[in-house]
Design a protein around this motif. Structure first.
Motif, PDB file in Angstrom:
ATOM      1  N   THR A  72     -45.993  18.408  31.856  1.00  0.00           N
ATOM      2  CA  THR A  72     -44.392  18.527  31.734  1.00  0.00           C
ATOM      3  C   THR A  72     -44.029  18.744  30.381  1.00  0.00           C
ATOM      4  O   THR A  72     -42.897  19.689  30.139  1.00  0.00           O
ATOM      5  N   PRO A 100     -37.209  10.823  30.132  1.00  0.00           N
ATOM      6  CA  PRO A 100     -36.177  11.132  31.206  1.00  0.00           C
ATOM      7  C   PRO A 100     -34.630  10.680  30.780  1.00  0.00           C
ATOM      8  O   PRO A 100     -34.326   9.744  29.862  1.00  0.00           O
ATOM      9  N   GLN A 145     -33.306  18.030  31.449  1.00  0.00           N
ATOM     10  CA  GLN A 145     -33.329  16.508  32.589  1.00  0.00           C
ATOM     11  C   GLN A 145     -34.116  16.782  33.625  1.00  0.00           C
ATOM     12  O   GLN A 145     -34.757  15.710  33.966  1.00  0.00           O
ATOM     13  N   ASN A 149     -37.980  15.210  35.676  1.00  0.00           N
ATOM     14  CA  ASN A 149     -38.137  14.435  37.049  1.00  0.00           C
ATOM     15  C   ASN A 149     -38.604  15.426  38.098  1.00  0.00           C
ATOM     16  O   ASN A 149     -39.525  14.877  38.869  1.00  0.00           O
ATOM     17  N   CYS A 150     -38.519  16.835  38.040  1.00  0.00           N
ATOM     18  CA  CYS A 150     -39.080  17.457  39.098  1.00  0.00           C
ATOM     19  C   CYS A 150     -39.212  18.991  38.256  1.00  0.00           C
ATOM     20  O   CYS A 150     -38.169  19.659  38.121  1.00  0.00           O
TER      21      CYS A 150
END
Length: 267
Positions: A72, A100, A145, A149-150
């Motif tokens: 990530t 996050p 952001q 998360n995805c």
């Protein structure tokens, strides 16, 4: 400015980690590091998709939905490259934050956006580079952001962002070319206007000359008419006097003739 702080001209709404000191100034090592982080040159106006680990193919299809924190971070660094600057002979680097975001962060982002718009006096309507820059930073922060998360959703937003930038670049190029075309037409019209003004001035001068000639001819006509009338009156008067003289002479001759004939009739 405190040591290791981001310069004012590089302030952004995107959330970054604390700056770290780069111990080497080797440009080749920095280039290798940026390549390892996924950074590569792009063509202006036509953004290219970053080299994202775990993705392949022209459509950037995710091969592994379960990405680790390291992957990530690599995706974030490819989407939002690290910032680097020199200060007092030292090279500093600041990586994008992989923490996050919470609901409070989103609210703070909105407040900071409104504050920056007000501080930099961005226009509320029309074309404004400042407003466009700040909203672009806000969109990058939202991509950051969402990517945490995805990653797939973040990459899709990245494609949307790049498409918007490419469209804006195309519109800007079209605007610049149309502006240049308009300037050329305006210059051509200006040069043609000067030529037309010269022709108009020539026509006006010719008209004035013709009007002056017409006035002179009118005066000559009036003079000729007056002279003709005077001559006509003189000739008529002379003719009338001749008629009167002839009538008197005729009357005298008639009287003389009658005086001669009358005695003969009496004898």
């Amino acid at each position: 400015m405190a040591e290791g702080t981001l310069p004012n001209n590089q302030l952004t709404l995107v959330k970054y980690d604390n700056p770290t000191l780069v111990t080497t100034h080797d440009k080749k090592a920095q280039k290798r590091h940026l390549q390892a982080m996924g950074g590569r040159p792009t063509t202006p106006g036509f953004p290219q998709a970053p080299n994202i680990p775990g993705l392949s193919g022209p459509g950037n299809v995710c091969q592994d939905a379960g990405m680790s924190k390291k992957e990530t971070e690599e995706i974030l660094n490819a989407i939002l490259p690290p910032k680097e600057w020199e200060e007092e002979g030292k090279l500093w680097r600041q990586m994008v934050s992989s923490v996050p975001a919470t609901r409070v962060d989103v609210i703070n982002l909105q407040e900071h956006l409104d504050m920056r718009l007000k501080q930099r006096q961005a226009r509320e309507t029309g074309i404004c580079p400042i407003r466009r820059e700040l909203y672009s930073q806000c969109f990058d922060e939202l991509i950051r952001q969402v990517t945490i998360n995805c990653a797939e959703r973040g990459l899709l937003l990245l494609r949307v962002r790049d498409e918007i930038r490419m469209t804006l670049a195309a519109y800007q190029a079209l605007y610049e070319s149309s502006t240049a075309f308009g300037m050329r037409k305006a210059l051509m019209a200006e040069s043609g206007k000067a030529e037309l003004e010269m022709k108009i001035q020539e026509v006006i001068e010719r008209k004035e000359n013709l009007e002056r000639d017409t006035q002179e001819l009118r005066i000559k006509i009036e003079q000729l008419e007056r002279k003709y009338n005077e001559q006509k009156d003189a000739e008529e008067k002379k003719h009338a006097e001749e008629i009167q003289f002839l009538k008197r002479a005729n009357q005298q001759l008639k009287q003389q003739l009658e005086s001669i004939i009358a005695p003969k009739k009496g004898g």
